[in-house]
Design an enzyme around this catalytic site. Structure first.
Site, PDB file in Angstrom:
ATOM      1  N   HIS A  55      46.070  40.233  20.355  1.00  0.00           N
ATOM      2  CA  HIS A  55      44.737  40.742  20.024  1.00  0.00           C
ATOM      3  C   HIS A  55      43.931  39.747  19.198  1.00  0.00           C
ATOM      4  CE1 HIS A  55      41.594  43.588  20.448  1.00  0.00           C
ATOM      5  NE2 HIS A  55      41.301  43.351  19.196  1.00  0.00           N
TER       6      HIS A  55
ATOM      7  N   TYR B 247      40.123  37.685  19.582  1.00  0.00           N
ATOM      8  CA  TYR B 247      39.122  37.434  18.523  1.00  0.00           C
ATOM      9  C   TYR B 247      38.952  35.940  18.270  1.00  0.00           C
ATOM     10  CZ  TYR B 247      38.233  42.256  17.727  1.00  0.00           C
ATOM     11  OH  TYR B 247      37.815  43.537  17.911  1.00  0.00           O
TER      12      TYR B 247
ATOM     13  N   HIS C 146      37.287  45.063  31.985  1.00  0.00           N
ATOM     14  CA  HIS C 146      36.954  44.989  30.554  1.00  0.00           C
ATOM     15  C   HIS C 146      36.957  43.540  30.066  1.00  0.00           C
ATOM     16  CE1 HIS C 146      37.365  45.407  26.201  1.00  0.00           C
ATOM     17  NE2 HIS C 146      38.571  44.854  26.256  1.00  0.00           N
ATOM     18  N   PHE C 147      38.013  42.799  30.421  1.00  0.00           N
ATOM     19  CA  PHE C 147      38.022  41.459  29.822  1.00  0.00           C
ATOM     20  C   PHE C 147      37.167  40.458  30.583  1.00  0.00           C
ATOM     21  CE2 PHE C 147      42.413  41.162  31.789  1.00  0.00           C
ATOM     22  CZ  PHE C 147      42.191  40.082  32.628  1.00  0.00           C
ATOM     23  N   HIS C 148      36.722  40.831  31.800  1.00  0.00           N
ATOM     24  CA  HIS C 148      35.726  39.947  32.410  1.00  0.00           C
ATOM     25  C   HIS C 148      34.351  40.181  31.791  1.00  0.00           C
ATOM     26  CE1 HIS C 148      38.893  38.798  35.195  1.00  0.00           C
ATOM     27  NE2 HIS C 148      38.147  37.735  35.413  1.00  0.00           N
TER      28      HIS C 148
ATOM     29  N   ARG D 246      46.133  46.649  38.283  1.00  0.00           N
ATOM     30  CA  ARG D 246      45.754  45.263  38.031  1.00  0.00           C
ATOM     31  C   ARG D 246      46.919  44.369  38.467  1.00  0.00           C
ATOM     32  NH1 ARG D 246      46.454  44.146  31.510  1.00  0.00           N
ATOM     33  NH2 ARG D 246      45.958  42.042  32.166  1.00  0.00           N
ATOM     34  N   ARG D 247      46.678  43.082  38.541  1.00  0.00           N
ATOM     35  CA  ARG D 247      47.713  42.089  38.839  1.00  0.00           C
ATOM     36  C   ARG D 247      48.494  42.442  40.093  1.00  0.00           C
ATOM     37  NH1 ARG D 247      50.168  41.023  32.811  1.00  0.00           N
ATOM     38  NH2 ARG D 247      48.700  39.389  32.383  1.00  0.00           N
TER      39      ARG D 247
HETATM   40 FE1  HAS Z   1      39.870  44.170  24.595  1.00  0.00          FE
HETATM   41  C1  HAS Z   1      42.642  44.646  26.605  1.00  0.00           C
HETATM   42  C2  HAS Z   1      40.480  47.122  23.011  1.00  0.00           C
HETATM   43  C3  HAS Z   1      37.222  43.583  22.435  1.00  0.00           C
HETATM   44  C4  HAS Z   1      39.717  40.916  25.683  1.00  0.00           C
HETATM   45  N1  HAS Z   1      40.943  43.011  25.902  1.00  0.00           N
HETATM   46  C5  HAS Z   1      42.042  43.414  26.633  1.00  0.00           C
HETATM   47  C6  HAS Z   1      42.520  42.300  27.413  1.00  0.00           C
HETATM   48  C7  HAS Z   1      41.716  41.231  27.123  1.00  0.00           C
HETATM   49  C8  HAS Z   1      40.731  41.697  26.181  1.00  0.00           C
HETATM   50  C9  HAS Z   1      41.853  39.822  27.659  1.00  0.00           C
HETATM   51  O1  HAS Z   1      42.765  49.127  22.806  1.00  0.00           O
HETATM   52  C10 HAS Z   1      43.682  42.354  28.412  1.00  0.00           C
HETATM   53  C11 HAS Z   1      44.958  41.826  27.871  1.00  0.00           C
HETATM   54  C12 HAS Z   1      46.017  41.927  28.911  1.00  0.00           C
HETATM   55  O2  HAS Z   1      46.115  41.014  29.740  1.00  0.00           O
HETATM   56  O3  HAS Z   1      46.717  42.939  28.946  1.00  0.00           O
HETATM   57  N2  HAS Z   1      38.985  45.200  23.056  1.00  0.00           N
HETATM   58  C13 HAS Z   1      39.385  46.388  22.574  1.00  0.00           C
HETATM   59  C14 HAS Z   1      38.496  46.807  21.490  1.00  0.00           C
HETATM   60  C15 HAS Z   1      37.567  45.814  21.341  1.00  0.00           C
HETATM   61  C16 HAS Z   1      37.900  44.792  22.313  1.00  0.00           C
HETATM   62  C17 HAS Z   1      38.578  48.069  20.699  1.00  0.00           C
HETATM   63  N3  HAS Z   1      38.690  42.588  24.160  1.00  0.00           N
HETATM   64  C18 HAS Z   1      37.670  42.551  23.240  1.00  0.00           C
HETATM   65  C19 HAS Z   1      37.094  41.226  23.202  1.00  0.00           C
HETATM   66  C20 HAS Z   1      37.800  40.473  24.109  1.00  0.00           C
HETATM   67  C21 HAS Z   1      38.796  41.342  24.707  1.00  0.00           C
HETATM   68  C22 HAS Z   1      35.960  40.816  22.297  1.00  0.00           C
HETATM   69  C23 HAS Z   1      37.660  39.050  24.484  1.00  0.00           C
HETATM   70  C24 HAS Z   1      36.821  38.213  23.969  1.00  0.00           C
HETATM   71  N4  HAS Z   1      41.258  45.620  24.793  1.00  0.00           N
HETATM   72  C25 HAS Z   1      41.363  46.728  24.017  1.00  0.00           C
HETATM   73  C26 HAS Z   1      42.569  47.471  24.393  1.00  0.00           C
HETATM   74  C27 HAS Z   1      43.185  46.772  25.410  1.00  0.00           C
HETATM   75  C28 HAS Z   1      42.346  45.613  25.644  1.00  0.00           C
HETATM   76  C29 HAS Z   1      43.077  48.717  23.827  1.00  0.00           C
HETATM   77  C30 HAS Z   1      44.498  47.130  26.113  1.00  0.00           C
HETATM   78  C31 HAS Z   1      44.264  47.902  27.350  1.00  0.00           C
HETATM   79  C32 HAS Z   1      45.565  48.183  28.059  1.00  0.00           C
HETATM   80  O4  HAS Z   1      45.926  49.363  28.164  1.00  0.00           O
HETATM   81  O5  HAS Z   1      46.241  47.246  28.500  1.00  0.00           O
HETATM   82  C33 HAS Z   1      36.463  45.789  20.290  1.00  0.00           C
HETATM   83  O6  HAS Z   1      36.580  44.621  19.524  1.00  0.00           O
HETATM   84  C34 HAS Z   1      35.106  45.904  20.857  1.00  0.00           C
HETATM   85  C35 HAS Z   1      34.046  46.014  19.755  1.00  0.00           C
HETATM   86  C36 HAS Z   1      32.691  45.663  20.264  1.00  0.00           C
HETATM   87  C37 HAS Z   1      31.579  46.391  20.135  1.00  0.00           C
HETATM   88  C38 HAS Z   1      30.286  45.911  20.751  1.00  0.00           C
HETATM   89  C39 HAS Z   1      29.266  45.406  19.728  1.00  0.00           C
HETATM   90  C40 HAS Z   1      28.083  44.855  20.455  1.00  0.00           C
HETATM   91  C41 HAS Z   1      27.446  43.697  20.139  1.00  0.00           C
HETATM   92  C42 HAS Z   1      26.314  43.222  21.027  1.00  0.00           C
HETATM   93  C43 HAS Z   1      24.959  43.491  20.419  1.00  0.00           C
HETATM   94  C44 HAS Z   1      23.863  43.224  21.401  1.00  0.00           C
HETATM   95  C45 HAS Z   1      22.645  42.716  21.071  1.00  0.00           C
HETATM   96  C46 HAS Z   1      21.630  42.525  22.145  1.00  0.00           C
HETATM   97  C47 HAS Z   1      22.258  42.369  19.683  1.00  0.00           C
HETATM   98  C48 HAS Z   1      31.561  47.671  19.437  1.00  0.00           C
HETATM   99  C49 HAS Z   1      27.839  42.864  18.960  1.00  0.00           C
HETATM  100  C50 HAS Z   1      20.897  43.836  22.288  1.00  0.00           C
HETATM  101  C51 HAS Z   1      19.695  43.774  23.136  1.00  0.00           C
HETATM  102  C52 HAS Z   1      19.115  44.845  23.721  1.00  0.00           C
HETATM  103  C53 HAS Z   1      17.878  44.685  24.496  1.00  0.00           C
HETATM  104  C54 HAS Z   1      19.721  46.195  23.644  1.00  0.00           C
END
Ligand code: HAS
Length: 549
Positions: free
Chosen positions: A223, A227, A374-376, A439-440
């Site tokens: 994880h 990050y 999700h991760f794409h 997947r995979r």
């Molecule tokens: Fe994830 C699986 C939970 C973030 C990457 N994640 C993965 C895997 C990858 C990955 C590669 O809880 C697969 C691993 C594998 O091969 O098995 N992930 C989360 C959670 C977050 C999260 C809670 N993941 C990421 C990020 C990644 C990433 C970042 C890569 C860079 N993920 C999981 C979980 C799994 C998982 C489980 C396991 C699933 C399973 O069962 O296998 C959080 O960090 C997300 C928080 C983000 C936010 C969004 C904030 C929004 C922002 C944008 C603001 C936009 C603006 C523009 C300012 C709350 C900051 C606005 C403009 C307008 C006009 C509206």
């Protein structure tokens, strides 16, 4: 012939550009494999020459997820720290070169084994899939290489503090230190499983291994690994994007505090990747799910900070209302457009992450292609588009060339191709995942099964999206080659924003590294000690005592 002006010294530019060459060669290889995968999964194409689907998938995951990211990130962080602190001395540069060569040697060893089909173990290399020992030694070298870079970054930051007592440290250097501190602590987990479990096992010294322990050590690292990809993108959002839009950093203190929270909470959360795994007490899974929800907060703070930056700049330019700033942003500049679309994609990407982390919903999506979707969205769009956006100014600023209007047009086209391709591909992945698509999994594993007939259309959509992404990759490589070797000589700015005059100075405690390291370790010990003891003591076959194998 006109001479270009580099943003860093020639020696440092060469160091950073060496990282960039590896990163963009990796993009070419990895994305080509990605195209082949989507084509094979569509059921209309078969890989030639007996090449296996899982072999290609391993190259794709390792080369893009581990190699491209690591080289780009370390190159970028070295450049940002050098730029903002006044440059590295000879020892620091030598250490950074040692890091580079170690990582490159490790990468070549691992990649060779994958190409020889001796390491078809996917990017997570879970046992009992076994690779050739050279693959594991290669991985270990890559990790040790990154540690050298971490020490360079810590050392340079400490030297800045010593040479400038009482002065605020540069924000980008501070963020690089946090990123590497998180990385050093987290990568110990993967180093332990690779060195003490996988290598002896691959050499035949041990017949079995404690698989749950190795997976737990992997996800202890896994994880924070995601990050490690995200934080450099945040560095660009906080400190560089404001300059590109002509604005200022909304709050230096908020940015630093966000990074501290990311350091504290990104490590003790690995169990959210193992929610369906037996052998881990549900209580500890529950604790780590809570910690996962806490690590969402600094991302929300980042969203808030970015909105504030955009709105403040918009108002300066005369915008009215909550979203008036949208009309005032430099949409025609790919250095802004690419990271902005990255941010937009992080809204569904982050929401999907929260779904994944929610125990019950995880039961629906785990091991389905939803997770791939999700991760794409997160790493392959949010992070990659931000990195592409950075490459547009970073590469010419290091090679003493300029980012011309015609390259910018091409960069806008690449951003659009990536956005369209990824929207189609990742949406189809999410839907197919909800329909139970695994997947995979190669097409051949479920072709002709009536129950899976509904997946066909989504797999074709993935192939269409994948083909558009492939085009996007080709355009990106053309831009990179152009900016590195052919663009007109000149001077390109390394854009770093100033902090808003209204922002207050960060408190001194933010630089108390002993405190933050101690709190991070305390949280890790809290979240992992008892479950790890449990996993080791209860290791099959009925073993008592310390059992790695
Ligand atoms: Fe994830 C699986 C939970 C973030 C990457 N994640 C993965 C895997 C990858 C990955 C590669 O809880 C697969 C691993 C594998 O091969 O098995 N992930 C989360 C959670 C977050 C999260 C809670 N993941 C990421 C990020 C990644 C990433 C970042 C890569 C860079 N993920 C999981 C979980 C799994 C998982 C489980 C396991 C699933 C399973 O069962 O296998 C959080 O960090 C997300 C928080 C983000 C936010 C969004 C904030 C929004 C922002 C944008 C603001 C936009 C603006 C523009 C300012 C709350 C900051 C606005 C403009 C307008 C006009 C509206």
């Amino acid at each position: 012939m006109a001479q270009g002006v580099r943003s860093l010294s020639k020696k440092e530019s060469r160091l950073v550009m060496s990282h960039m060459y590896v990163a963009f060669i990796s993009l070419f290889i990895g994305a080509t494999c990605g195209l082949l995968q989507t084509l094979e999964r569509s059921g209309h194409f078969q890989l030639p020459a007996g090449i296996g689907y899982y072999q290609i998938l391993t190259i794709h995951g390792v080369i893009l997820g581990l190699v491209l990211t690591t080289f780009f990130i370390l190159g970028f962080m070295l450049s940002a720290q050098s730029k903002t602190t006044g440059g590295y001395n000879k020892t620091e540069r030598t250490l950074a070169w040692i890091a580079f060569w170690l990582m490159l040697a490790g990468t070549i060893m691992a990649a060779t084994m994958i190409l020889l089909n001796e390491a078809t173990v996917l990017f997570t290399f879970y046992a009992p899939l076994q690779a050739h020992v050279i693959f594991y030694i290669g991985l270990a070298l890559v990790i040790v290489g990154t540690w050298f870079d971490g020490f360079v970054i810590f050392k340079r930051h400490a030297r800045f503090r010593k040479e400038n007592p009482g002065e605020r440290t540069p924000l980008l250097s501070y963020m690089a230190v946090i990123t590497m501190l998180m990385w050093q602590i987290a990568s110990l987990g993967v180093a332990i499983t690779v060195i003490f479990q996988m290598i002896p096992w691959a050499l035949g010294w041990t017949e079995t291994m404690n698989i749950l322990l190795s997976r737990t050590l992997f996800w202890y690292f896994g994880h924070p690994l995601v990050y490690f990809w995200l934080l450099p993108a945040y560095m660009m959002w906080y400190a560089i994007v404001p300059k590109i839009i002509g604005g200022k950093i909304f709050s230096d203190s908020l940015a630093r505090f966000t990074f501290i929270l990311l350091l504290l909470f990104s490590i003790p959360v690995g169990f959210h990747h193992q929610l369906t795994e037996p052998g881990i007490d549900p209580f500890w899974k529950f604790i780590q799910v809570i910690l996962t929800m806490i690590v969402v907060i600094p991302s929300m703070m980042t969203a808030f900070s970015m909105f504030a930056t955009f709105e403040a700049r918009g108002r300066e330019l005369g915008a009215k209302g909550m979203f008036g700033w949208l009309k005032k942003m430099p949409w025609g500049d790919a250095r802004f457009l690419a990271p902005f679309i990255g941010m937009l994609f992080f809204i569904p990407g982050g929401a999907g992450g929260i779904v994944n982390a929610s125990n019950q919903m995880n039961q629906v999506v785990h091991n389905t292609i939803w997770v791939t979707g999700h991760f794409h969205l997160t790493v392959a769009t949010t992070v990659m588009l931000t990195f592409f956006g950075a490459a547009y100014w970073l590469v010419p600023s290091l090679t003493g060339r300029t980012y011309t209007k015609s390259i910018n047009k091409l960069a806008i086209a690449q951003t659009i191709l990536w956005t369209v391709g990824m929207t189609i591909m990742s949406t189809a992945m999410h839907i197919q995942g909800l329909l139970g698509g695994p997947r995979r999994s190669a097409f051949s594993t479920y072709a002709g099964n009536e129950d899976t007939a509904a997946w066909g259309a989504y797999q074709i959509a993935q192939a269409v999206g994948g083909s558009i992404l492939f085009l996007g990759m080709v355009v990106m490589i053309i831009i990179f080659i152009n900016l590195a070797f052919f663009a007109p000589k000149g001077e390109e700015e390394y854009p770093i924003a100033e902090v808003s005059d209204k922002a207050i100075a960060p408190p001194k405690v933010f630089e108390n590294w002993k405190l933050w390291t101690a709190v991070t370790l305390a949280l890790v010990l809290f979240a992992y000690t008892i479950p790890l003891i449990d996993i080791i003591q209860s290791a099959p076959p009925g073993a008592k005592g310390f059992k790695l194998w």
